[in-house]
Design an enzyme around this catalytic site. Structure first.
Site, PDB file in Angstrom:
ATOM      1  N   GLU A  90     -78.035  10.786 -29.585  1.00 36.09           N
ATOM      2  CA  GLU A  90     -77.592  10.005 -30.750  1.00 36.09           C
ATOM      3  C   GLU A  90     -76.990   8.727 -30.200  1.00 36.09           C
ATOM      4  O   GLU A  90     -75.814   8.692 -29.830  1.00 36.09           O
ATOM      5  CB  GLU A  90     -76.524  10.787 -31.540  1.00 36.09           C
TER       6      GLU A  90
ATOM      7  N   CYS B 226     -71.769   3.538 -35.278  1.00 32.64           N
ATOM      8  CA  CYS B 226     -73.172   3.409 -34.842  1.00 32.64           C
ATOM      9  C   CYS B 226     -74.010   2.881 -35.992  1.00 32.64           C
ATOM     10  O   CYS B 226     -75.036   2.237 -35.782  1.00 32.64           O
ATOM     11  CB  CYS B 226     -73.704   4.741 -34.350  1.00 32.64           C
TER      12      CYS B 226
HETATM   13  P1  NAD Z   1     -70.458   5.383 -24.072  1.00 26.05           P
HETATM   14  O1  NAD Z   1     -71.931   5.415 -23.875  1.00 26.05           O
HETATM   15  O2  NAD Z   1     -69.658   4.472 -23.236  1.00 26.05           O
HETATM   16  O3  NAD Z   1     -69.854   6.854 -23.861  1.00 26.05           O
HETATM   17  C1  NAD Z   1     -70.259   7.938 -24.658  1.00 26.05           C
HETATM   18  C2  NAD Z   1     -69.988   9.233 -23.937  1.00 26.05           C
HETATM   19  O4  NAD Z   1     -70.893   9.352 -22.847  1.00 26.05           O
HETATM   20  C3  NAD Z   1     -68.586   9.349 -23.338  1.00 26.05           C
HETATM   21  O5  NAD Z   1     -68.096  10.663 -23.499  1.00 26.05           O
HETATM   22  C4  NAD Z   1     -68.841   9.054 -21.889  1.00 26.05           C
HETATM   23  O6  NAD Z   1     -67.861   9.584 -21.035  1.00 26.05           O
HETATM   24  C5  NAD Z   1     -70.182   9.730 -21.699  1.00 26.05           C
HETATM   25  N1  NAD Z   1     -70.923   9.328 -20.493  1.00 26.05           N
HETATM   26  C6  NAD Z   1     -71.124   8.078 -20.023  1.00 26.05           C
HETATM   27  N2  NAD Z   1     -71.806   8.130 -18.854  1.00 26.05           N
HETATM   28  C7  NAD Z   1     -72.040   9.438 -18.598  1.00 26.05           C
HETATM   29  C8  NAD Z   1     -72.681  10.132 -17.520  1.00 26.05           C
HETATM   30  N3  NAD Z   1     -73.203   9.495 -16.480  1.00 26.05           N
HETATM   31  N4  NAD Z   1     -72.733  11.480 -17.573  1.00 26.05           N
HETATM   32  C9  NAD Z   1     -72.211  12.150 -18.619  1.00 26.05           C
HETATM   33  N5  NAD Z   1     -71.560  11.545 -19.639  1.00 26.05           N
HETATM   34  C10 NAD Z   1     -71.492  10.197 -19.636  1.00 26.05           C
HETATM   35  O7  NAD Z   1     -70.225   5.069 -25.639  1.00 26.05           O
HETATM   36  P2  NAD Z   1     -68.861   4.742 -26.410  1.00 26.05           P
HETATM   37  O8  NAD Z   1     -68.431   3.362 -26.072  1.00 26.05           O
HETATM   38  O9  NAD Z   1     -67.898   5.855 -26.279  1.00 26.05           O
HETATM   39  O10 NAD Z   1     -69.381   4.771 -27.933  1.00 26.05           O
HETATM   40  C11 NAD Z   1     -70.005   3.709 -28.565  1.00 26.05           C
HETATM   41  C12 NAD Z   1     -71.515   3.873 -28.578  1.00 26.05           C
HETATM   42  O11 NAD Z   1     -71.864   5.136 -29.151  1.00 26.05           O
HETATM   43  C13 NAD Z   1     -72.212   2.842 -29.448  1.00 26.05           C
HETATM   44  O12 NAD Z   1     -73.386   2.429 -28.795  1.00 26.05           O
HETATM   45  C14 NAD Z   1     -72.533   3.608 -30.720  1.00 26.05           C
HETATM   46  O13 NAD Z   1     -73.601   3.073 -31.470  1.00 26.05           O
HETATM   47  C15 NAD Z   1     -72.856   4.959 -30.164  1.00 26.05           C
HETATM   48  N6  NAD Z   1     -72.705   6.014 -31.178  1.00 26.05           N
HETATM   49  C16 NAD Z   1     -73.849   6.586 -31.676  1.00 26.05           C
HETATM   50  C17 NAD Z   1     -73.757   7.544 -32.678  1.00 26.05           C
HETATM   51  C18 NAD Z   1     -74.993   8.156 -33.275  1.00 26.05           C
HETATM   52  O14 NAD Z   1     -74.863   9.187 -33.931  1.00 26.05           O
HETATM   53  N7  NAD Z   1     -76.169   7.606 -33.084  1.00 26.05           N
HETATM   54  C19 NAD Z   1     -72.497   7.952 -33.146  1.00 26.05           C
HETATM   55  C20 NAD Z   1     -71.361   7.361 -32.589  1.00 26.05           C
HETATM   56  C21 NAD Z   1     -71.487   6.392 -31.604  1.00 26.05           C
END
Ligand code: NAD
Length: 510
Positions: free
Chosen positions: A262, A296
């Site tokens: 997502e 998002c």
């Molecule tokens: P992010 O990608 O920085 O982090 C998201 C999660 O991924 C965190 O828990 C982070 O620790 C984890 N992560 C990052 N690298 C990883 C790795 N190498 N291994 C395992 N886990 C890892 O995102 P963010 O800044 O927290 O959130 C914002 C983003 O999330 C925006 O792009 C938004 O659109 C998206 N988002 C999407 C949805 C959806 O349902 N499509 C919902 C909410 C947020």
């Protein structure tokens, strides 16, 4: 205030939480600070997992899964019902913690927890409906059916901006499906995760099911990478940026595991000349400004018919200028802070790029002075040049910037809607059924997004439908409809209840 709140949520003496911690969001000596983005002040410290504690958690979760899958699904639903009730009882406190930790306004914080309550209710009903189908066999005295089985302990990785509900979507469905849940929250929102998981775990333990809801908190290097490489977790459900999803998707595919991704969105709203423009205004303002543009599904692009664009933009600017920016937990505030200074810098850079690329700033574009200490920005509207060429609008900047494009023919508007890499949410405001249905064209020639709204904005999904998006948004579906299937494994079962050994396709082997 935090002490009383922690007390009511039952986490005042939680072993992970370090009261009076003075560090920030930098990891230091195995701990991290959870910082209130409105004030920049640390709420509390949180102890992080190590390789060793991660191992213990996964082992516990694996054992819990073996016990949990043996519980009949409707009985698992009973446990989820109790969890939903407990979340209901703590909804306002938990919503306040969400607001404190990620800076969304109180109404949205509480609304987020309500979403988890709703999905818990949905999952309870679902626990009696995990249906398979039967199909006729081509062989006499044979029966065929399909059944859905628990999958395993599953990994749930969540983004900072929905620190409660995204776990809810995954955990409530996963739990009735018979899976044990291992949750890795964002390091920007660990306190909400601790409080939420504690509520679920307390109920599950009281009812005799320890280990079904586990939490691992740590850096991406120490915990995240370990989790995505872990063959004991057959499914990794990951919510976050496209950058993260590309990496997680490849790592999990490398071990032939399953992912539910997502990821980011770049959502547009089309406004037709015959639309109810007051309705459209409300939809666009809430979609673009709500949650300070950090959903998002936030509206990032307005694609408006050229005949109504000037008048609509004028109203939009007026509406933007009345929006109150400030303390997210204060009455009347509509826009809180961005999550941190890095986000505000990304906002500054996008605004500068938009100007350089010929965009005209109609309102906003800078920092908002609130005197509170956090990273506050002014919601911004940028009008694209007449050519509609504005490359910065193809990226998702997680901040309240709305880019305005104009069109003459609806087909061009739909093409613009679809001209980005992401495919999460989309909307059209239209008076005519013809335009609305062209946007939803069942041939696939309309919106290419996972969510398509008519006379509604891009954000604010109900839990009853499947939620998710196409293209770089990752293709995953969570929440309602048949999204539960992602948390189970399918088995096709064939029984010969006759006395002859018949092979399919009439093959003779004698
Ligand atoms: P992010 O990608 O920085 O982090 C998201 C999660 O991924 C965190 O828990 C982070 O620790 C984890 N992560 C990052 N690298 C990883 C790795 N190498 N291994 C395992 N886990 C890892 O995102 P963010 O800044 O927290 O959130 C914002 C983003 O999330 C925006 O792009 C938004 O659109 C998206 N988002 C999407 C949805 C959806 O349902 N499509 C919902 C909410 C947020």
């Amino acid at each position: 205030m935090a002490d009383a709140l922690f007390d009511r949520l039952g986490i005042a003496d939680h072993p992970r939480i370090i009261a009076g911690y003075d560090g920030g969001t930098e990891v230091r000596d195995g701990a991290v600070g959870s910082v209130n983005p409105a004030t920049g002040k640390t709420i509390a410290g949180v102890r992080l997992d190590t390789a060793d504690s991660y191992e213990k958690t996964i082992a516990r979760s694996g054992e819990a899964f073996i016990r949990w899958r043996a519980i009949p699904a409707p009985k698992r639903g009973d446990v989820v019902r109790e969890i939903g009730n407990e979340l209901r009882a703590h909804r306002d406190d938990l919503g306040r913690l969400v607001a404190m930790e990620v800076g969304k306004i109180l109404a949205e914080g509480i609304g987020e927890v309500q979403e988890t309550v709703d999905i818990a209710d949905f999952a309870v009903g679902l626990s009696r409906q995990l249906h398979g189908i039967t199909m006729p066999s081509e062989r006499p005295m044979h029966a065929m059916r399909e059944q859905w089985l628990p999958l395993g302990p599953i990994g749930v990785i969540t983004a900072f901006n929905f620190p409660n509900a995204v776990w809810g979507w995954n955990a409530m469905l996963g739990a009735v499906a018979g899976d044990a849940i291992v949750w890795k929250p964002s390091l920007l929102a660990p306190l909400t995760a601790i409080a939420t998981n504690e509520i679920a775990n307390r109920v599950a333990e009281r009812l005799g099911h320890p280990g079904v809801f586990e939490l691992v908190i740590g850096t991406d290097d120490e915990v995240g990478e370990r989790m995505i490489a872990d063959r004991r977790l057959p499914l990794i459900s990951a919510t976050g940026s496209c950058r993260m999803g590309r990496h997680v998707g490849q790592a999990v595919a490398g071990r032939l595991g399953r992912t539910l991704l997502e990821l980011g969105g770049n959502n547009a709203t089309i406004v037709e000349p015959d639309a109810d423009l007051d309705l459209a205004l409300k939809g666009v303002v809430f979609g673009a400004v709500g949650t300070c543009g950090q959903r998002c599904t936030s509206t990032r692009r307005l694609i408006i018919h050229e005949s109504v664009a000037d008048a609509f933009c004028e109203k939009l600017v007026k509406a933007y200028e009345t929006v109150r920016i400030g303390d997210p937990v204060a009455e009347g505030t509509l826009v809180g802070p961005l999550i941190n200074e890095a986000s505000a810098q990304a906002f500054d850079q996008a605004v500068a790029a938009a100007k350089e690329q010929g965009g005209e700033i109609l309102t906003g574009g800078g920092r908002a002075e609130t005197g509170l200490g956090g990273a506050f920005v002014t919601p911004t509207v940028v009008r694209a040049p007449g050519s509609n060429d504005l490359p910065v609008a193809r990226e998702e900047t997680f901040a309240p910037i709305l880019y305005v494009f104009t069109y003459r023919e609806l087909d061009d508007a739909i093409a613009l809607n679809n001209a980005v890499d992401q495919g999460l949410s989309s909307a059209i405001f239209a008076g005519s059924v013809r335009s609305a249905e062209r946007f939803l064209d069942p041939s696939g020639a309309g919106s290419d997004c996972g969510l398509a709204y008519v006379n509604l904005g891009t954000s604010g999904a109900e839990i009853g439908g499947a939620f998710g998006g196409e293209k770089d948004t990752g293709g995953g579906r969570e929440s309602g409809s048949d999204a539960w299937k992602a948390y189970m494994r399918r088995q096709t079962c064939t029984t010969n209840f006759g006395e002859k050994f018949d092979l399919a396709q009439g093959i003779r082997f004698e």
